[in-house]
Scaffold this motif. Structure first.
Motif, PDB file in Angstrom:
ATOM      1  N   GLU A   1      13.785   0.906  -1.422  1.00 44.18           N
ATOM      2  CA  GLU A   1      13.867   1.233  -2.845  1.00 44.18           C
ATOM      3  C   GLU A   1      12.675   0.694  -3.616  1.00 44.18           C
ATOM      4  OE1 GLU A   1      15.847   3.424  -4.299  1.00 44.18           O
ATOM      5  OE2 GLU A   1      16.435   3.741  -2.215  1.00 44.18           O
ATOM      6  N   ALA A   2      12.187  -0.490  -3.242  1.00 46.97           N
ATOM      7  CA  ALA A   2      11.012  -1.055  -3.917  1.00 46.97           C
ATOM      8  C   ALA A   2       9.791  -0.183  -3.677  1.00 46.97           C
ATOM      9  CB  ALA A   2      10.756  -2.478  -3.419  1.00 46.97           C
ATOM     10  N   ILE A   3       9.625   0.290  -2.448  1.00 46.86           N
ATOM     11  CA  ILE A   3       8.490   1.160  -2.132  1.00 46.86           C
ATOM     12  C   ILE A   3       8.622   2.491  -2.873  1.00 46.86           C
ATOM     13  CG2 ILE A   3       7.350   2.468  -0.297  1.00 46.86           C
ATOM     14  CD1 ILE A   3       8.067   0.203   1.627  1.00 46.86           C
ATOM     15  N   CYS A   4       9.817   3.079  -2.830  1.00 45.59           N
ATOM     16  CA  CYS A   4      10.023   4.387  -3.465  1.00 45.59           C
ATOM     17  C   CYS A   4       9.882   4.327  -4.990  1.00 45.59           C
ATOM     18  CB  CYS A   4      11.398   4.936  -3.095  1.00 45.59           C
ATOM     19  SG  CYS A   4      11.520   5.465  -1.364  1.00 45.59           S
ATOM     20  N   SER A   5      10.129   3.159  -5.573  1.00 42.34           N
ATOM     21  CA  SER A   5       9.981   3.007  -7.028  1.00 42.34           C
ATOM     22  C   SER A   5       8.540   2.715  -7.420  1.00 42.34           C
ATOM     23  CB  SER A   5      10.896   1.886  -7.542  1.00 42.34           C
ATOM     24  OG  SER A   5      10.450   0.623  -7.048  1.00 42.34           O
TER      25      SER A   5
ATOM     26  N   ARG B   1       0.823  -1.210   0.000  1.00 42.41           N
ATOM     27  CA  ARG B   1       0.000   0.000   0.000  1.00 42.41           C
ATOM     28  C   ARG B   1       0.862   1.267   0.000  1.00 42.41           C
ATOM     29  NH1 ARG B   1      -4.722  -1.418   4.445  1.00 42.41           N
ATOM     30  NH2 ARG B   1      -6.033  -2.708   3.087  1.00 42.41           N
ATOM     31  N   ALA B   2       1.959   1.200   0.737  1.00 45.83           N
ATOM     32  CA  ALA B   2       2.852   2.363   0.790  1.00 45.83           C
ATOM     33  C   ALA B   2       3.398   2.673  -0.598  1.00 45.83           C
ATOM     34  CB  ALA B   2       3.988   2.105   1.773  1.00 45.83           C
ATOM     35  N   ALA B   3       3.763   1.626  -1.353  1.00 48.89           N
ATOM     36  CA  ALA B   3       4.305   1.827  -2.699  1.00 48.89           C
ATOM     37  C   ALA B   3       3.287   2.452  -3.639  1.00 48.89           C
ATOM     38  CB  ALA B   3       4.785   0.492  -3.265  1.00 48.89           C
TER      39      ALA B   3
END
Length: 204
Positions: free
Chosen positions: A174-178, A84-86
């Protein structure tokens, strides 16, 4: 008519209970003020404190099996929170998220285990905050505290060594920020599965 005398011990016990009641009242009052509890909502039993007759209140000791169960729940729920954050991350939240663990070196031993443990707890709580609705955030906060309270003081609440988990945390960030929700959830769940394996077998 003689008034019965009350011993100092009984007075102290009464005062302690009154003080505890007042503290609980203040906590619940603040939760209502912050809209964490609303009208008609059941006040959750956190199970973090246990009362022992004639002895007082103590931080509850959790068994290994209970800790494993909590980590299994955290695997699923924090995996969902990461997904959800991503999907809903703002630039401001990205900046905040990328600050986590930035003070720790890319290579070499991490000497300040306490600082890392504190960063670890704040990181997981932040994921819960930005990636879950209020009721889920409240549940995850409790699970996070229980997970920490199970561990020995010497480990600072960590199941695995910092050098084992630092890259995992950074990969999740990094996965979330991408914006890759699938990868964020998968990495978060793998992160917890490895800790569960350590708890159950003692092996990485």
């Amino acid at each position: 008519m003689l008034t019965p005398k009350v011993s100092n011990t009984m007075k102290n016990i009464g005062a302690a209970h009154e003080n505890l009641d007042h503290q609980v009242y203040l906590i619940v009052k603040q939760m209502i003020t912050d809209r964490k509890l609303v009208a008609g909502e059941k006040i959750p039993q956190e199970k973090l404190v246990e009362a022992k007759p004639r002895r007082g209140f103590f931080v509850r000791a959790f068994t290994r099996d209970e800790a494993v169960s909590i980590f299994e729940l955290r695997e699923v729920l924090e995996g969902l929170a990461a997904r959800r954050a991503a999907a809903s991350l703002t630039e401001k939240k990205k900046t905040t998220l990328r600050r986590f663990f930035s003070q720790f070196p890319e290579a070499g031993p991490l000497i300040d285990r306490r600082a890392y443990a504190e960063e670890d707890r704040h990181f997981h709580l932040y994921i819960s905050e930005i990636g879950s609705r209020e009721f889920l955030k409240s549940i995850l906060e409790s699970f996070n505290i229980i997970s920490f309270s199970y561990q020995l003081v010497s480990s600072e609440g960590l199941v695995r060594r910092p050098d084992e988990t630092l890259d995992e945390h950074r990969a999740i960030i990094e996965a979330i920020c991408s914006g890759d929700g699938n990868a964020a959830e998968a990495m978060m769940r793998r992160h917890f599965r490895r800790s569960i394996q350590r708890l159950t077998t003692g092996s990485p």
